[in-house]
Design a protein around this motif. Structure first.
Motif, short mmCIF file in Angstrom:
data_model
loop_
_atom_site.label_atom_id
_atom_site.label_comp_id
_atom_site.label_asym_id
_atom_site.label_seq_id
_atom_site.Cartn_x
_atom_site.Cartn_y
_atom_site.Cartn_z
N SER A 20 0.83 -1.21 0.00
CA SER A 20 0.00 0.00 0.00
C SER A 20 0.86 1.26 0.00
N GLU A 21 1.95 1.23 0.77
CA GLU A 21 2.82 2.40 0.87
C GLU A 21 3.49 2.70 -0.47
N VAL A 22 4.00 1.67 -1.13
CA VAL A 22 4.70 1.86 -2.40
C VAL A 22 3.73 2.38 -3.46
N LEU A 23 2.50 1.90 -3.47
CA LEU A 23 1.54 2.33 -4.48
C LEU A 23 1.17 3.81 -4.34
N LYS A 24 1.39 4.39 -3.16
CA LYS A 24 1.12 5.82 -2.97
C LYS A 24 2.25 6.69 -3.51
N SER A 25 3.38 6.07 -3.81
CA SER A 25 4.55 6.81 -4.30
C SER A 25 4.51 6.87 -5.83
N PRO A 26 5.32 7.75 -6.44
CA PRO A 26 5.37 7.83 -7.92
C PRO A 26 6.17 6.68 -8.51
N CYS A 27 5.70 5.45 -8.32
CA CYS A 27 6.47 4.26 -8.70
C CYS A 27 6.12 3.76 -10.11
N ARG A 28 5.26 4.49 -10.84
CA ARG A 28 4.86 4.12 -12.20
C ARG A 28 4.16 2.77 -12.23
N ALA A 29 3.32 2.54 -11.22
CA ALA A 29 2.52 1.32 -11.18
C ALA A 29 1.34 1.42 -12.14
N THR A 30 0.85 0.29 -12.61
CA THR A 30 -0.39 0.24 -13.36
C THR A 30 -1.49 -0.28 -12.43
N PHE A 31 -2.74 -0.24 -12.88
CA PHE A 31 -3.83 -0.76 -12.05
C PHE A 31 -3.61 -2.24 -11.73
N PHE A 32 -2.96 -2.96 -12.63
CA PHE A 32 -2.76 -4.39 -12.43
C PHE A 32 -1.76 -4.70 -11.32
N HIS A 33 -1.04 -3.68 -10.84
CA HIS A 33 -0.14 -3.84 -9.70
C HIS A 33 -0.85 -3.67 -8.35
#
Length: 227
Positions: A20-33
């Motif tokens: 959850s913490e990493v997804l709040k960062s500008p990590c260039r995740a997609t919805f599938f992550h």
């Protein structure tokens, strides 16, 4: 929990928090992550369970690999994939990982043995040379340029199809109820029959219903229908 000189592999509970913490960062995740997608998969395919791998580094950085797992043949060792079904996955970092941190992720994944990762086209990977790789591709349209700029790249046939749809009064709206999903799925099945053996896969209706009943439906999740 296991530790080494350069990282700590987090427990299952800690890994979910780090995810959850990493997804709040500008990590260039997609919805599938996201955890939402993993929970949709769990609701659709009972044999698959979310099993994220997370590492914490001394400099405060975190790495998370969103993974789904199931047992081979129902009773054998675990098989892992990031991300099902054939969509973007792979490692995410709270901040850009160093070469050593990427190597720590690959080493941790190697301990799981049966792992398949699908690449994320929105970030560069530092690939370990010992990995077996296969090239795939994706298509991306930069919508920030506006529709006029994007449409200039359309083929003559595509532009003719758009003109015909406008003449015939085709309109678009978002699906909002199970009846919309039912009709959508009927057309999807017709497409599968038309594609035949060329179809790359098959999504069960349960997947679309699981998306419909998510709190993200209408925002992060949209199903478009044409009439």
């Amino acid at each position: 929990m296991s530790t080494s000189a350069i990282h700590t592999v987090l427990t299952a509970t800690e890994a979910v928090r780090a995810w959850s913490e990493v997804l709040k960062s500008p990590c260039r995740a997609t919805f599938f992550h996201t955890r939402a997608w993993a929970e949709i998969l769990e609701a659709t395919f009972s044999s698959w369970k979310a099993s994220p791998l997370a590492l914490r580094f001394p400099d405060g950085n975190h790495a998370v690999v969103p993974l789904m797992r199931r047992r081979l043949l129902g009773v054998g060792p675990y098989y892992y994939e990031s991300m099902l079904p054939g969509v973007y996955g792979g490692p995410l970092f709270l901040r850009d990982g160093t070469t050593e941190q990427w190597e720590a992720v690959w080493s941790a994944l190697a301990c799981l043995r049966n792992v398949v990762l699908l690449g994320n086209p929105y970030r560069a990977w530092t690939i370990a040379p010992r990995l077996e790789t296969r090239a795939v591709y994706t298509h991306v349209l930069d919508l920030s340029r506006g529709f006029a700029a994007v449409s200039r790249g359309f083929s003559k046939g595509h532009r003719a199809d758009i003109s015909a749809a406008r003449r015939d009064g085709v309109t678009l709206r978002e699906a909002s109820c199970e009846a919309d999903v039912d009709r959508y799925y009927e057309l999807y099945q017709e497409s599968l029959a038309r594609w035949g053996s060329g179809a790359g896969g098959f999504y069960p209706k349960k997947l679309f219903l699981a998306m419909l009943h998510r709190p993200e439906f209408g925002s992060a999740i949209k199903l478009w229908t044409a009439y």
